[in-house]
Structures are given as structure tokens and as C-alpha cells.
Design an enzyme around this catalytic site. Structure first.
Site, PDB file in Angstrom:
ATOM      1  CB  SER A 183      33.567  61.210  28.186  1.00  0.00           C
ATOM      2  OG  SER A 183      34.495  62.107  27.619  1.00  0.00           O
ATOM      3  CG  HIS A 211      30.607  59.135  30.871  1.00  0.00           C
ATOM      4  ND1 HIS A 211      29.731  58.653  29.927  1.00  0.00           N
ATOM      5  CD2 HIS A 211      31.111  60.285  30.361  1.00  0.00           C
ATOM      6  CE1 HIS A 211      29.718  59.476  28.889  1.00  0.00           C
ATOM      7  NE2 HIS A 211      30.544  60.470  29.132  1.00  0.00           N
ATOM      8  CE  LYS A 241      27.017  62.083  28.482  1.00  0.00           C
ATOM      9  NZ  LYS A 241      28.031  63.087  28.621  1.00  0.00           N
TER      10      LYS A 241
HETATM   11  C1  LIG Z   1      28.271  64.408  28.200  1.00  0.00           C
HETATM   12  C2  LIG Z   1      29.224  65.070  29.096  1.00  0.00           C
HETATM   13  C3  LIG Z   1      28.996  66.361  29.559  1.00  0.00           C
HETATM   14  C4  LIG Z   1      27.866  67.206  29.057  1.00  0.00           C
HETATM   15  O1  LIG Z   1      26.668  66.844  29.635  1.00  0.00           O
HETATM   16  P1  LIG Z   1      25.306  67.199  28.880  1.00  0.00           P
HETATM   17  O2  LIG Z   1      24.285  67.067  29.936  1.00  0.00           O
HETATM   18  O3  LIG Z   1      25.160  66.238  27.765  1.00  0.00           O
HETATM   19  O4  LIG Z   1      25.455  68.618  28.388  1.00  0.00           O
HETATM   20  C5  LIG Z   1      29.869  66.885  30.474  1.00  0.00           C
HETATM   21  N1  LIG Z   1      30.946  66.194  30.893  1.00  0.00           N
HETATM   22  C6  LIG Z   1      31.203  64.956  30.457  1.00  0.00           C
HETATM   23  C7  LIG Z   1      32.394  64.236  30.983  1.00  0.00           C
HETATM   24  C8  LIG Z   1      30.357  64.357  29.542  1.00  0.00           C
HETATM   25  O5  LIG Z   1      30.629  63.136  29.086  1.00  0.00           O
END
Ligand SMILES: *Cc1c(COP(=O)(O)O)cnc(C)c1O
Length: 388
Positions: A183, A211, A241
């Protein structure tokens, strides 16, 4: 005794402030094509994870509105009680199809998914092997499980293999955790090789593809980087995302999903997502399934940026530019905002000390001319600020 509480908070904040680590919330109203209005300024955002701009897609917004009208604004209870409205099943079937698994389970968020899945699968007497740059919520889920958690150096298969060779026999089950697309660094995990390593040591591989879905592997995520599905029995991800909405999921075999539905505490003891949120995700995943050309755009845009700056080719829509100290990253971000570009500084503890950075993300709707303007500005004014 609230005095000591306020004193504690005030002192703690002052210490954070002194280290440039105090965080502030800033109102940001996002619009189409990466526009974001912040403190009276219209900015072009290069720091959203809405890689396909699906949060603003007319069909996605319509699906959310229609479902809200029909089923209401909230689910009213956890899914196992009465919160399991009829849209969940359709979304789960669609996610399973996209990821090539028998079934899927949707959670309240990606963070909640990891906190629920991991303790449902391993516990005391088991081993977790996690990449050092795994997302905070994978590591938090690991800690919650009470399994023994050992970290391997980022993307170093040989280190992971060494730990397994030395320690695997002491434990009952073993779970290997990694981000599919990292990330904060935007690089990819060696998913196929990790899958083979897991097989050899009777370990279970779980990828966090927050991602990856929608933007790599033809939109199917990091298990599909080589076309064919890699042997990853646990594909976790988020709907917040590239999917553009909110929620988390696990795609896995039928028995694993059934177990998780019965045992993941963040599913059992937390309210189901509202119908509008689930309907939006369902429409967005349908777009990902049917528009691979849209899914290819964020990476192509990121590569236009890295090529313009003679950086190594982007491997995902995330491009970090490591500047060093937290205050330098903050100053660089402020400079870009003054030029009309919204790019946030990422600081410790989100990233290791001395690696504060600008984290650029690229989205399907970014215009090439705007990327070229960004390249010119970064080359002239930001690269010279680097202290690393
Ligand atoms: C953003 C993210 C999460 C968390 O997801 P949310 O739905 O925003 O709680 C988990 N793992 C990774 C790698 C992320 O980038």
C-alpha cells in the site's frame, strides 16, 4: 478525575507536534475526474485510492440510491441476525467469480475483515509468517489471534523459506500473510513463489489485495498477475479502493467461507453494511468484470509519470517518492498543493522512520496533460528536496 485524562492527551499531542507527527483532519469534497475541493481551493488529486473513479460513476451512484430507497439507510442488525439483506448474496457471488473461488464473504470494512478472518483460522500453537510491510490491519489481526507471529524481510522469499525450515515443525497450522500490492510502496508480492513455498511447508497463503482488485491482473487482482490464477487459498480485499465504496471481503473455498461466517467475530458482532453500500459495490464490481480496458488505465497513467521522471517503471497505480524526514515530505506536499496538486505526505509510523514520502496514486480519469504538468513540477521543485 478527567483532569489527568486531559493532561495526558495534551502532553501526548505536544510530543507528536514536536516530532511533526500530529495528524489533522481536513475537509475534502471530492468530485469527478480527480477534482477535490479543500480549504477553498479546487485541487487535482493524486492521492485517492478510487483508482477507477467508480465512487463518482453515475450507474454506481444510482444503484446506491435505488437500494437505499427500497431497503433503507441501514441494515439494522448483524448479518447473522436480520442484517443480511438480499443484495449481499449477489455481491458475494460476483466477487467469487471475479477471483475464481467457490464463495466469498463480505465484511464491514477491509480492516474488520482482517481482524475477523485471521483469528478464525489460527490461534495459540499456530504460526503466522508476515511480510514486514504488510498492512497494519493484517498484523493487528495476527496479534489478535494469539498465534506466534514472525516477520520476514520485505519480499525476501529466501528469508521466509529459512524461517519455515527452522520453525514450521514447532507449530500446528501456519498462515503466511502479505499484501498483494504494497500500500505504501506500490510494489508487488511474489505471489506465485509464495504460493509454492506455502505448499511445500503445508502453510496457508493469505493475500491482502486492497490495492490489487480492479487495477492489476486484468482487474482480478494480484493472484492473476501471470494470467492463470495463482494457488492462493485466501484472497482478502477491500471494497473501498478501486471498487469505490466501502466494505471488505474474503474470497475462498466453500468450507473456509462457511467457517468464517460462523466464527469471524467482526462479522458475528458487527452490523451488516447498508443496502446502498452493497448495491454500489455490486455495480462497481460488475464494471470491473466487464471493462478490462478501464482497469488497465491507472497503471498506464502511473507509468507515464515514472517514465517522465526516469524512475523505475511503476508496478501498480501507487508511486512513492521517498524524501526522508517527515518535515521535508510535509513541505513538498504543501508546495504541490500551492500548485494545484493534492498529494499527501505519508509519515511514520505509517512508514519506517527516515522514509517519509509523497505517495502518488493514479486514476483512470486523470488526463495525460495533467500528469505531464505534475511531472514537470516534481522534477523542478520536489526532486531537489530529497534527503535520501
Ligand atoms: C486500506 C487497506 C486496508 C483496509 O481496508 P478498509 O476497507 O479501508 O478498512 C487493508 N489492507 C490494505 C493493504 C489496505 O491498503
Amino acid at each position: 478525575m478527567t483532569d489527568s485524562l486531559d493532561q495526558f492527551a495534551t502532553a501526548k499531542l505536544a510530543a507528536l507536534e514536536a516530532q511533526n507527527l500530529r495528524r489533522k483532519l481536513i475537509d475534502t469534497d471530492r468530485g469527478p475526474e480527480g477534482m477535490a475541493r479543500r480549504e477553498g481551493h479546487d485541487l487535482l488529486s493524486f492521492c485517492c485510492n478510487d483508482y477507477l473513479n467508480l465512487s463518482q460513476h453515475p450507474a454506481v451512484k444510482r444503484a446506491a440510491n435505488d437500494a437505499t430507497e427500497k431497503l433503507g439507510a441501514g441494515a439494522g442488525a448483524s448479518r447473522l441476525v436480520t442484517g443480511n439483506h438480499s443484495l449481499f448474496g449477489r455481491l458475494e457471488a460476483r466477487l467469487a467469480r471475479l477471483k475464481g473461488t467457490e464463495d466469498a464473504c463480505v465484511f464491514g470494512s477491509g480492516y474488520l475483515a482482517n481482524l475477523g478472518i485471521i483469528p478464525a483460522l489460527v490461534g495459540a500453537g499456530d504460526l503466522i509468517l508476515a511480510d514486514a510491510l504488510s498492512h497494519a490491519c493484517l498484523l493487528a489481526g495476527g496479534q489478535l489471534s494469539r498465534a506466534t507471529q514472525i516477520i520476514f524481510r520485505h519480499n525476501e522469499l529466501a528469508h521466509a523459506a529459512e524461517i519455515l525450515a527452522n520453525r514450521r515443525a514447532e507449530f500446528r497450522h501456519c498462515l503466511i500473510l502479505t499484501d498483494g500490492v504494497f500500500s505504501m510502496d506500490g510494489d508487488l508480492a511474489p505471489v506465485t513463489e509464495l504460493a509454492a513455498l506455502a505448499r511445500r511447508h503445508d502453510a496457508w497463503l493469505m493475500t491482502d489485495d486492497a490495492h490489487g482488485i480492479g487495477v492489476v491482473g486484468g482487474g482480478r487482482g494480484s493472484s492473476f498477475l501471470e494470467g492463470e490464477k495463482a494457488d492462493v487459498p485466501l484472497q482478502m480485499g477491500t471494497l473501498s479502493k478501486a471498487v469505490g465504496g466501502y466494505g471488505g471481503y474474503l474470497c475462498a473455498s466453500r468450507p473456509v467461507i462457511e467457517l468464517v461466517r460462523s466464527r469471524a467475530r467482526t462479522l458475528v458482532y458487527s452490523t451488516g453494511l447498508p443496502a446502498g453500500v452493497v448495491a454500489a459495490a455490486d455495480k462497481a464490481v460488475e464494471i470491473i468484470e466487464t471493462e478490462p480496458e478501464r482497469c488497465a488505465l491507472p497503471l498506464a497513467k502511473a507509468r507515464r509519470f515514472t517514465r517522465g521522471l526516469n524512475l523505475p517503471d511503476a508496478q501498480s497505480p501507487i508511486v512513492p517518492l521517498i524524501l526522508g524526514p517527515a518535515d521535508v515530505a510535509l513541505r513538498a506536499s504543501e508546495f504541490l498543493v500551492a500548485q494545484g496538486f493534492l498529494v499527501t505526505a505519508i509519515r511514520p509510523p505509517t512508514v519506517p522512520d527516515g522514509t517519509a514520502r509523497l505517495r502518488f496514486t493514479f486514476c483512470a480519469d486523470h488526463h495525460d496533460t495533467d500528469i505531464d504538468r505534475l511531472v514537470a513540477t516534481v522534477r523542478q521543485h520536489v526532486l531537489p528536496m530529497r534527503v535520501v
